[in-house]
Design a protein around this motif. Structure first.
Motif, PDB file in Angstrom:
ATOM      1  N   LEU A 288       0.786  -1.348   0.036  1.00 51.29           N
ATOM      2  CA  LEU A 288       0.191  -0.119   0.033  1.00 51.29           C
ATOM      3  C   LEU A 288       0.814   1.277  -0.028  1.00 51.29           C
ATOM      4  O   LEU A 288       0.369   2.294  -0.400  1.00 51.29           O
ATOM      5  CB  LEU A 288      -0.853   0.046   1.091  1.00 51.29           C
ATOM      6  CG  LEU A 288      -1.950  -1.235   1.428  1.00 51.29           C
ATOM      7  CD1 LEU A 288      -2.891  -1.106   2.348  1.00 51.29           C
ATOM      8  CD2 LEU A 288      -2.631  -1.192  -0.175  1.00 51.29           C
ATOM      9  N   THR A 289       2.020   1.218   0.370  1.00 49.14           N
ATOM     10  CA  THR A 289       2.967   2.343   0.244  1.00 49.14           C
ATOM     11  C   THR A 289       4.236   1.624   0.047  1.00 49.14           C
ATOM     12  O   THR A 289       4.554   0.359  -0.108  1.00 49.14           O
ATOM     13  CB  THR A 289       2.938   3.214   1.557  1.00 49.14           C
ATOM     14  OG1 THR A 289       3.936   2.342   2.539  1.00 49.14           O
ATOM     15  CG2 THR A 289       1.897   3.363   1.980  1.00 49.14           C
ATOM     16  N   CYS A 290       5.393   2.506  -0.176  1.00 48.55           N
ATOM     17  CA  CYS A 290       6.860   2.060  -0.628  1.00 48.55           C
ATOM     18  C   CYS A 290       7.362   1.354   0.756  1.00 48.55           C
ATOM     19  O   CYS A 290       8.290   0.613   0.238  1.00 48.55           O
ATOM     20  CB  CYS A 290       7.483   3.033  -1.065  1.00 48.55           C
ATOM     21  SG  CYS A 290       6.983   3.862  -2.731  1.00 48.55           S
ATOM     22  N   THR A 291       6.978   1.730   1.919  1.00 48.06           N
ATOM     23  CA  THR A 291       7.669   0.824   2.981  1.00 48.06           C
ATOM     24  C   THR A 291       6.737   0.342   3.924  1.00 48.06           C
ATOM     25  O   THR A 291       7.272  -0.407   4.953  1.00 48.06           O
ATOM     26  CB  THR A 291       8.607   2.186   3.513  1.00 48.06           C
ATOM     27  OG1 THR A 291       7.662   3.048   4.400  1.00 48.06           O
ATOM     28  CG2 THR A 291       9.465   3.000   2.854  1.00 48.06           C
ATOM     29  N   LEU A 292       5.529   0.644   4.122  1.00 51.69           N
ATOM     30  CA  LEU A 292       4.683  -0.033   4.840  1.00 51.69           C
ATOM     31  C   LEU A 292       3.209  -0.207   4.610  1.00 51.69           C
ATOM     32  O   LEU A 292       2.699   0.335   3.858  1.00 51.69           O
ATOM     33  CB  LEU A 292       4.467   1.562   6.095  1.00 51.69           C
ATOM     34  CG  LEU A 292       3.471   1.217   7.160  1.00 51.69           C
ATOM     35  CD1 LEU A 292       3.941   0.023   8.314  1.00 51.69           C
ATOM     36  CD2 LEU A 292       3.316   2.499   7.957  1.00 51.69           C
TER      37      LEU A 292
ATOM     38  N   ASP B 154       5.502   4.068  10.158  1.00 50.84           N
ATOM     39  CA  ASP B 154       6.765   3.255   9.994  1.00 50.84           C
ATOM     40  C   ASP B 154       7.930   3.974  10.651  1.00 50.84           C
ATOM     41  O   ASP B 154       8.554   4.692  10.186  1.00 50.84           O
ATOM     42  CB  ASP B 154       7.059   3.165   8.515  1.00 50.84           C
ATOM     43  CG  ASP B 154       8.372   2.190   8.262  1.00 50.84           C
ATOM     44  OD1 ASP B 154       9.013   1.920   9.327  1.00 50.84           O
ATOM     45  OD2 ASP B 154       8.649   1.758   7.294  1.00 50.84           O
ATOM     46  N   MET B 155       7.969   3.772  11.845  1.00 55.49           N
ATOM     47  CA  MET B 155       8.991   4.053  12.726  1.00 55.49           C
ATOM     48  C   MET B 155      10.501   3.632  12.643  1.00 55.49           C
ATOM     49  O   MET B 155      11.601   4.340  12.816  1.00 55.49           O
ATOM     50  CB  MET B 155       8.771   4.148  14.192  1.00 55.49           C
ATOM     51  CG  MET B 155       7.609   4.388  14.565  1.00 55.49           C
ATOM     52  SD  MET B 155       7.060   6.181  14.215  1.00 55.49           S
ATOM     53  CE  MET B 155       8.196   7.048  15.136  1.00 55.49           C
ATOM     54  N   VAL B 156      10.576   2.834  11.632  1.00 49.56           N
ATOM     55  CA  VAL B 156      12.030   2.400  11.097  1.00 49.56           C
ATOM     56  C   VAL B 156      12.491   3.454  10.004  1.00 49.56           C
ATOM     57  O   VAL B 156      13.376   4.156  10.081  1.00 49.56           O
ATOM     58  CB  VAL B 156      11.844   1.193  10.564  1.00 49.56           C
ATOM     59  CG1 VAL B 156      13.352   0.905   9.857  1.00 49.56           C
ATOM     60  CG2 VAL B 156      11.840  -0.230  11.546  1.00 49.56           C
ATOM     61  N   GLU B 157      11.291   3.909   9.030  1.00 46.17           N
ATOM     62  CA  GLU B 157      11.719   4.532   8.234  1.00 46.17           C
ATOM     63  C   GLU B 157      12.007   6.481   8.787  1.00 46.17           C
ATOM     64  O   GLU B 157      12.550   7.011   8.383  1.00 46.17           O
ATOM     65  CB  GLU B 157      10.354   4.923   7.282  1.00 46.17           C
ATOM     66  CG  GLU B 157      10.758   5.950   6.100  1.00 46.17           C
ATOM     67  CD  GLU B 157      11.801   5.413   4.915  1.00 46.17           C
ATOM     68  OE1 GLU B 157      11.845   6.075   3.960  1.00 46.17           O
ATOM     69  OE2 GLU B 157      12.195   4.137   5.130  1.00 46.17           O
ATOM     70  N   ALA B 158      11.067   6.468  10.002  1.00 46.77           N
ATOM     71  CA  ALA B 158      11.352   7.585  10.675  1.00 46.77           C
ATOM     72  C   ALA B 158      12.681   7.907  11.319  1.00 46.77           C
ATOM     73  O   ALA B 158      13.237   8.837  11.235  1.00 46.77           O
ATOM     74  CB  ALA B 158      10.134   7.751  11.804  1.00 46.77           C
TER      75      ALA B 158
END
Length: 305
Positions: free
Chosen positions: A29-33, A152-156
């Motif tokens: 649904l998104t590029c990372t999450l 997405d707190m990894v991306e954050a």
């Protein structure tokens, strides 16, 4: 030992993509999450080791999974969630008496308090061992509204400026149930709640125990840093107050960045399965006077490191 990933590198799958069952369809649904999966019943996955392993693999990669048309019983809901680990009760919300660990989140019309929802948060960080994840099923949805947002707190963490990542690498922070769920209670009950769940201390940056990813681990339950007041960070009093609070507010605000988010619209029998270690979420309260009824099985986690 967990595998260490470079910033932006996706989490590894536990099962090679080539061996995923052809019946499972995956739509990111998104590029990372976030991904919506179809062609699978969670009732079957609760009893099938291979099918469950595939779903867990997808969860580690996408952090939150969405499924439609899961007409399952409460017993099957609990059985599937228990595949991840033991279930936990909630000290305020309580559990279904016939299905321990299944929390009813029913937003009815007869109480003004039910019109309040929440802030962006990670479940249970006020515990020494916050939730590993959760399985949430929609029992009754509003005709419109009532979406949930995940972050997405990894991306954050990966997209923080390098000097901020350096500054926070060894910081630790307190997380409080007293200052959140306890705030509406009478003083005596609020103090009793804190005595039962003293403020927990966690690293500001935690490492995912299965993927090795670094995670920005502060949220609405976080009250303050516990080891900020050192010569490295504080030259003058102004550096500490309000300097520490300004840094914490900046870090907490990262969950509000749209590029890190996915938003899901509920229908009856929709299910979300999320990794609570690497995400935050927010239930949007925009549907009153409609009713929204959800049932959640939260999974006991480990101590963040």
């Amino acid at each position: 030992m967990p595998q260490t990933l470079r910033p932006g590198e996706p989490a590894p799958a536990l099962v090679r993509p080539g061996v995923l069952r052809s019946s499972i369809e995956v739509e990111p649904l998104t590029c990372t999450l976030g991904a919506e999966i179809s062609g699978v019943s969670l009732a079957d996955a609760a009893r099938d080791d291979g099918l469950f392993a595939e779903i867990k693999s997808l969860l580690l990669r996408h952090k939150v999974l969405f499924l439609r048309d899961q007409d399952i019983t409460r017993a099957e809901h609990v059985l599937f969630a228990r595949r991840f680990g033991e279930l936990e009760d909630h000290p305020v919300a309580g559990s279904d008496p016939d299905h321990p660990g299944l929390v009813r989140i029913y937003k009815e019309l007869d109480s003004p308090a039910e019109h309040y929802e929440n802030a962006l948060h990670t479940d249970g960080t006020w515990r020494e061992n916050p939730s590993m994840g959760a399985v949430l099923r929609c029992v009754e949805s509003p005709p419109v509204g009532g979406d949930t947002i995940w972050v997405d707190m990894v991306e954050a963490y990966n997209r923080l400026p390098e000097h901020i990542r350096t500054q926070i690498e060894d910081l630790r922070a307190r997380h409080s149930i007293e200052a959140t769920f306890g705030a509406v209670l009478p003083e005596e009950k609020r103090h009793a709640l804190k005595a039962l769940f003293p403020d927990a201390e966690h690293p500001v940056v935690r490492t995912h125990p299965e993927t090795g990813e670094k995670i920005l681990f502060v949220n609405a339950f976080t009250t303050h840093f516990v080891n900020y007041h050192t010569p490295r960070n504080v030259r003058f009093g102004q550096d500490y107050a309000p300097g520490a609070n300004l840094l914490l507010n900046y870090l907490i605000s990262q969950a509000s960045v749209p590029e890190y988010q996915v938003r899901f619209r509920w229908r009856k029998n929709s299910v979300a399965v999320w990794d609570n270690r690497s995400t935050q979420h927010y239930a949007v309260q925009d549907y009153w006077p409609a009713v929204r009824k959800m049932e959640r099985a939260g999974i006991v986690g480990g101590r963040p490191v």
